[in-house]
Motif scaffolding. Structure first.
Motif, short mmCIF file in Angstrom:
data_model
loop_
_atom_site.label_atom_id
_atom_site.label_comp_id
_atom_site.label_asym_id
_atom_site.label_seq_id
_atom_site.Cartn_x
_atom_site.Cartn_y
_atom_site.Cartn_z
N TYR A 11 0.65 -1.33 -0.13
CA TYR A 11 -0.01 0.19 -0.17
C TYR A 11 0.87 1.16 -0.15
CZ TYR A 11 -3.49 3.18 2.11
OH TYR A 11 -4.24 4.52 2.44
N ILE A 12 1.90 1.31 0.80
CA ILE A 12 2.57 2.68 0.93
C ILE A 12 3.90 2.31 0.13
CG2 ILE A 12 4.34 3.56 2.71
CD1 ILE A 12 2.55 2.46 5.09
N ASP A 31 9.81 -7.56 -3.04
CA ASP A 31 8.58 -8.09 -2.63
C ASP A 31 8.20 -9.51 -3.03
OD1 ASP A 31 5.63 -8.02 -2.26
OD2 ASP A 31 6.00 -5.91 -2.05
N LEU A 32 7.70 -10.17 -2.03
CA LEU A 32 7.17 -11.58 -2.16
C LEU A 32 5.82 -11.46 -3.32
CD1 LEU A 32 6.95 -13.72 0.76
CD2 LEU A 32 7.87 -14.35 -1.63
N LEU A 34 2.53 -10.68 -2.31
CA LEU A 34 1.53 -11.05 -1.91
C LEU A 34 0.25 -10.25 -2.19
CD1 LEU A 34 2.70 -11.56 1.92
CD2 LEU A 34 2.41 -13.31 0.07
N PHE A 54 12.37 -10.93 1.38
CA PHE A 54 13.50 -10.22 2.01
C PHE A 54 14.30 -10.87 2.69
CE2 PHE A 54 10.56 -9.47 5.44
CZ PHE A 54 11.15 -9.31 6.55
N LEU A 71 9.73 -1.96 4.50
CA LEU A 71 8.45 -1.78 4.91
C LEU A 71 7.83 -3.26 4.99
CD1 LEU A 71 7.67 0.67 1.80
CD2 LEU A 71 7.95 1.12 3.95
N SER A 75 0.80 -6.84 8.05
CA SER A 75 1.14 -5.46 8.35
C SER A 75 -0.34 -4.99 9.07
CB SER A 75 1.43 -4.54 7.17
OG SER A 75 0.42 -4.75 5.92
N ASN A 90 8.19 -13.05 10.33
CA ASN A 90 8.63 -12.35 9.30
C ASN A 90 8.73 -10.96 9.78
OD1 ASN A 90 8.38 -11.91 6.40
ND2 ASN A 90 6.37 -10.78 6.76
N SER A 113 10.00 0.78 9.18
CA SER A 113 8.68 1.19 9.32
C SER A 113 8.01 0.77 10.23
CB SER A 113 8.05 0.62 7.84
OG SER A 113 6.57 1.54 7.65
N TYR A 139 1.46 -7.69 16.20
CA TYR A 139 1.87 -6.92 15.20
C TYR A 139 2.56 -5.95 16.07
CZ TYR A 139 1.72 -3.11 12.00
OH TYR A 139 2.02 -1.92 11.10
N LYS A 143 6.82 -5.01 16.19
CA LYS A 143 7.54 -3.59 15.84
C LYS A 143 8.37 -3.06 17.00
CE LYS A 143 5.47 -2.97 11.83
NZ LYS A 143 6.21 -2.98 10.55
N ALA A 168 -2.54 4.70 8.58
CA ALA A 168 -2.42 5.37 7.30
C ALA A 168 -3.75 5.30 6.72
CB ALA A 168 -1.40 4.54 6.24
N ARG A 176 -5.79 0.00 0.11
CA ARG A 176 -6.35 -0.98 1.10
C ARG A 176 -7.65 -0.09 1.62
NH1 ARG A 176 -1.61 -2.50 5.18
NH2 ARG A 176 -3.46 -3.28 6.33
N ARG A 320 -6.58 -6.72 2.91
CA ARG A 320 -5.42 -7.77 3.06
C ARG A 320 -5.71 -8.93 3.87
NH1 ARG A 320 -3.69 -4.75 -0.09
NH2 ARG A 320 -2.16 -3.28 0.07
N1 LIG Z 1 -0.83 0.93 6.75
C1 LIG Z 1 -0.61 1.36 7.78
O1 LIG Z 1 -1.74 2.00 8.31
C2 LIG Z 1 0.65 1.48 8.39
C3 LIG Z 1 1.01 2.16 9.69
C4 LIG Z 1 2.07 1.99 10.22
C5 LIG Z 1 3.04 1.34 9.72
N2 LIG Z 1 2.97 0.42 8.47
C6 LIG Z 1 3.97 -0.30 8.28
O2 LIG Z 1 4.47 0.04 6.90
C7 LIG Z 1 4.73 -1.00 6.13
C8 LIG Z 1 4.22 -1.01 4.84
O3 LIG Z 1 2.73 -1.30 4.97
P1 LIG Z 1 1.80 -1.32 4.07
O4 LIG Z 1 0.38 -0.87 4.45
O5 LIG Z 1 2.21 -0.98 2.78
O6 LIG Z 1 1.75 -3.11 3.98
P2 LIG Z 1 1.09 -3.81 2.73
O7 LIG Z 1 0.53 -4.99 3.52
O8 LIG Z 1 0.04 -3.33 2.07
O9 LIG Z 1 2.10 -4.25 2.02
C9 LIG Z 1 3.26 -5.03 2.48
C10 LIG Z 1 4.51 -5.53 1.33
O10 LIG Z 1 5.23 -6.40 2.02
C11 LIG Z 1 5.27 -7.65 1.14
N3 LIG Z 1 5.87 -8.71 1.97
C12 LIG Z 1 5.42 -9.12 3.28
N4 LIG Z 1 6.14 -9.98 3.46
C13 LIG Z 1 7.27 -10.03 2.84
C14 LIG Z 1 8.47 -10.90 2.80
N5 LIG Z 1 8.67 -11.80 3.72
N6 LIG Z 1 9.31 -10.70 1.69
C15 LIG Z 1 9.00 -9.96 0.85
N7 LIG Z 1 7.97 -8.99 0.71
C16 LIG Z 1 7.07 -9.25 1.70
C17 LIG Z 1 3.91 -7.91 0.75
O11 LIG Z 1 3.80 -8.66 -0.66
C18 LIG Z 1 3.27 -6.51 0.62
O12 LIG Z 1 3.36 -6.03 -0.81
C19 LIG Z 1 4.70 -2.10 7.26
O13 LIG Z 1 5.89 -2.53 7.72
C20 LIG Z 1 3.60 -1.74 8.34
O14 LIG Z 1 3.78 -2.46 9.41
C21 LIG Z 1 1.79 0.52 7.85
#
Ligand SMILES: NC(=O)c1ccc[n+]([C@@H]2O[C@H](COP(=O)([O-])OP(=O)(O)OC[C@H]3O[C@@H](n4cnc5c(N)ncnc54)[C@H](O)[C@@H]3O)[C@@H](O)[C@H]2O)c1
Length: 335
Positions: A11-12, A31-32, A34, A54, A71, A75, A90, A113, A139, A143, A168, A176, A320
């Protein structure tokens, strides 16, 4: 600068890739995949794409980068509870190991992150980075434990920093709707009502996903001593809301939508209002581009452009946890 971004197709991540490339940096994305097929717009392509876990990155793949932006994670809170073991494998062990390998590979900067959810059941309002931590989910534990372990690795050659992001919201090419702002707006858009699952009183700090990406860029470009081993809340003092306030903002955009309390989750123990003063000390002049209101207007326009439907709202694509249930094997195989 050469940066390696894990989770760049979430997402980010797409905002991060685009902002860094626009600023003239070279991006390796890992990225995996997912959620790749969940995207509702084309995702930006990194200069070097690695479709892998990763945790399997080699020293060769890491070395030569000036900064790792980590990132990738399972999540959010409900997903962490669904797959607690995987969350620790993870998010926690994987992240600590990645920091270790990055350091050994000579990467000088590591940006993690993190999340304001580490404050969990806030003991007081206006929590700053020195506040007691009350993580109440796997979760949030993952962190904060990562932060603690990576802190010990910081030295003259390795400068980590921990961005404790607010919750976010807003448009991303890989949307999302399992996040409170997007969920309430999406619900009003397709169902004509705004369904609040708690009693509406919990406080949440909110930040647009693109502003999180802007913060990563600022931390990557900042002088080393400014960010060295610091945990910093990412958001703004003005952007703390009670869930019922968010519903009111939705109602401004969709005046016919009625607010309904479903009480599905009863009293929500996650309640925190956060102070963001340190961010402006660490990155002077940094201001959020969005407020919840302006971010919602943008997302509302995107819902119209994409004909966002009830099927979209109720389906797997933008939630998700529903998608992840079919993908757990991808993460397990790699453990
Ligand atoms: N969205 C929020 O509100 C928010 C707020 C605070 C912190 N965060 C943190 O920011 C980061 C990104 O958040 P997001 O919302 O984009 O998450 P997301 O779930 O949308 O994306 C996470 C990405 O990581 C990839 N991934 C997961 N495990 C993996 C692995 N072992 N190897 C390779 N790729 C892998 C997934 O395929 C996915 O594309 C996360 O660490 C999350 O905890 C998010």
């Amino acid at each position: 600068m050469k940066v390696l971004v894990t989770g760049h197709k979430g997402y980010i991540g797409p905002h991060v890739v685009k902002l860094f490339q626009n600023a003239g940096h070279q991006v390796t994305g890992v990225d995996l995949n997912l959620f790749e097929e969940c995207a509702w717009e084309n995702l930006p392509t990194a200069d070097n794409e690695l479709s892998k876990d990763f945790r399997d990155l080699t020293m060769d793949e890491l070395s030569g980068h000036d900064c790792v932006i980590h990132l990738a994670a399972i999540s959010n809170d409900p997903m962490g509870d669904l797959v607690e073991d995987l969350t620790y494998a993870n998010n926690l062990r994987g992240s600590i190991d990645l920091a270790k390998k990055s350091k050994e590979a000579g990467v000088p900067r590591f940006l993690f992150s993190g999340s304001c959810s580490v404050y969990g059941k806030g003991e007081s309002l206006d929590l700053d980075e020195t506040a007691n931590l009350n993580p109440i989910t796997a979760y949030a534990h993952s962190k904060i434990e990562t932060e603690k372990e990576v802190k010990k690795m910081a030295d003259d050659n390795f400068a980590p920093a921990y961005l404790r992001n607010a919750t976010a919201y807003g448009h991303s090419p890989n949307l999302r709707i399992d996040l409170v702002v997007n969920n309430l707006l999406g619900c009003a858009f397709v169902n004509g009502n705004i369904q609040i699952k708690s009693d509406g009183t919990p406080w949440r700090p909110l930040v647009h996903c693109k502003d999180i990406a802007r913060a990563f860029l600022a931390f990557a470009e900042a002088p080393r001593e400014a960010i060295f081993n610091k945990a910093v809340n990412i958001g703004s003092n003005e952007e703390n809301y009670q869930v019922k306030d968010v519903a009111d903002i939705v109602q401004k955009l969709l005046p016919d939508a009625e607010i309904v309390y479903t009480n599905e989750v009863g009293e929500d123990p996650r309640n925190y209002r956060v102070n963001f003063d340190l961010l402006s000390e660490v990155i002077p002049g940094f201001k959020l581009e969005y407020s919840v209101e302006s971010g919602m207007v943008e997302l509302f326009d995107k819902f119209k452009e994409h004909n966002f439907s009830k099927e979209d709202f109720d389906g797997d694509q933008f939630v998700r946890i529903r998608t992840l249930k079919h993908k757990l094997n991808k993460l397990e195989v790699a453990q």
